[in-house]
Design a protein around this motif. Structure first.
Motif, mmCIF file in Angstrom:
data_model
loop_
_atom_site.group_PDB
_atom_site.id
_atom_site.type_symbol
_atom_site.label_atom_id
_atom_site.label_comp_id
_atom_site.label_asym_id
_atom_site.label_seq_id
_atom_site.Cartn_x
_atom_site.Cartn_y
_atom_site.Cartn_z
ATOM 1 N N UNK A 54 0.836 -1.187 0.000
ATOM 2 C CA UNK A 54 0.000 0.000 0.000
ATOM 3 C C UNK A 54 0.876 1.244 0.000
ATOM 4 N N UNK A 55 0.259 2.386 -0.263
ATOM 5 C CA UNK A 55 0.966 3.657 -0.317
ATOM 6 C C UNK A 55 1.240 4.124 1.113
ATOM 7 N N UNK A 56 2.495 4.419 1.473
ATOM 8 C CA UNK A 56 2.805 4.877 2.832
ATOM 9 C C UNK A 56 2.106 6.184 3.184
ATOM 10 N N UNK A 57 1.721 6.947 2.171
ATOM 11 C CA UNK A 57 1.100 8.252 2.421
ATOM 12 C C UNK A 57 -0.410 8.156 2.632
ATOM 13 N N UNK A 58 -1.126 7.558 1.682
ATOM 14 C CA UNK A 58 -2.594 7.524 1.764
ATOM 15 C C UNK A 58 -3.141 6.132 2.086
ATOM 16 N N UNK A 59 -2.249 5.137 2.193
ATOM 17 C CA UNK A 59 -2.614 3.748 2.520
ATOM 18 C C UNK A 59 -3.472 3.080 1.455
ATOM 19 N N UNK A 60 -3.489 3.614 0.229
ATOM 20 C CA UNK A 60 -4.234 2.978 -0.861
ATOM 21 C C UNK A 60 -3.578 1.646 -1.225
ATOM 22 N N UNK A 61 -4.387 0.643 -1.511
ATOM 23 C CA UNK A 61 -3.883 -0.667 -1.910
ATOM 24 C C UNK A 61 -3.409 -0.599 -3.364
ATOM 25 N N UNK A 62 -2.131 -0.827 -3.594
ATOM 26 C CA UNK A 62 -1.570 -0.764 -4.951
ATOM 27 C C UNK A 62 -0.964 -2.113 -5.351
#
Length: 295
Positions: A54-62
């Protein structure tokens, strides 16, 4: 350069830093959510996780996407007409100096900063905070498994009186030098303060209300910075995540929003000799919690 031109260049320069290593991007990549990191930094961050990417900034699953090189950032970093990467580093070195002395010390600061960084390899180091019951108020409890501090309204969580009269907790870590940062998730709190203080902060003293403490606070629906009983209003909506950065060689404490591409919310000049300890306050009359993400 004119003042307006300088301000624009400095703004651009500050957006060329990776939020993981806090240095100018090296081989920048973009995630599907739009946030950018050094390729090595984001891969190293994901290597520590066994769950998902996930993105460390917004926690979006990538997890289902791949990293894409950000060619626009690459071209900006290598602009030969400007002077390339070295010029951007010099601009950032100048920007970090206090405004009142910046112009007079520009050349010396530029050379000294580059020499220090190259000789010491200094990088911002992420700190995983820990908490001892003796350093907090008895209405607070720390859950080690979830890295979460929360209030226990209506009853006493411990029989001991703890370190503070107010609903505050002091971390175990004490910093006497270096360049460190830690993150705080404020999503589940309606009233909080994050900051640092000298170890001498007394049991009856409130964070930010003494000469020996500094903080960013969300209270009564407003964001503000506090030091020595002086309140500075910060025009920003509720930030769900805060990054606290303590740069002791430069004597700077800064707070960034993790929800707005590391937008700087406020900064203080502090005594570079320290020592400093992270301290947190929670509104104690309702259920509140602060979580400390692990990098």
């Amino acid at each position: 350069m004119s003042l307006l031109y300088e301000d624009i260049v400095k703004l651009v320069a500050n957006n060329l830093k990776c939020s993981i290593c806090m240095e100018i991007f090296t081989k920048p990549v973009t995630l599907v959510c739009g946030h950018n990191y050094c390729q090595k930094c984001i891969n190293g961050c994901w290597a520590k996780s066994i769950a998902r990417r996930d993105c460390p900034h917004c926690r979006a699953d990538v997890s289902s996407t791949k990293l894409e090189i950000n060619f626009t950032l690459c071209h900006i970093l290598e602009l030969q007409d400007l002077g390339g990467r070295e010029k951007w580093e010099q601009i950032l070195a100048e920007t970090d100096q206090p405004d009142q002395t910046q112009h007079a010390r520009r050349t010396v600061t530029k050379v000294a900063s580059l020499l220090i960084l190259s000789n010491t390899g200094l990088h911002a180091e992420f700190v995983e905070l820990s908490f001892s019951p003796q350093l907090g108020n008895r209405r607070l409890v720390f859950h080690t498994e979830s890295h979460r501090v929360e209030t226990q309204p209506g009853h006493q969580a411990r029989t001991s009186h703890g370190r503070f009269d107010a609903c505050q907790w002091m971390a175990e870590q004490e910093f006497r030098g270096g360049w460190v940062y830690w993150d705080v998730d404020t999503t589940f709190s309606t009233g909080w303060a994050v900051g640092v203080a000298y170890p001498s902060l007394k049991c009856n003293e409130r964070l930010g209300r003494t000469p020996s403490s500094w903080c960013l606070e969300w209270s009564s629906g407003q964001l503000s910075a506090w030091h020595n009983k002086i309140k500075t209003s910060v025009k920003h909506s509720f930030p769900n995540g805060i990054r606290v950065i303590l740069d002791m060689p430069k004597g700077q404490l800064s707070f960034q929003s993790l929800c707005n591409s590391q937008l700087e919310l406020h900064s203080f000049q502090v005594d570079s000799s320290g020592p400093f300890i992270p301290v947190f306050w929670l509104y104690g009359l309702s259920h509140n919690a602060l979580t400390f993400p692990i990098n």
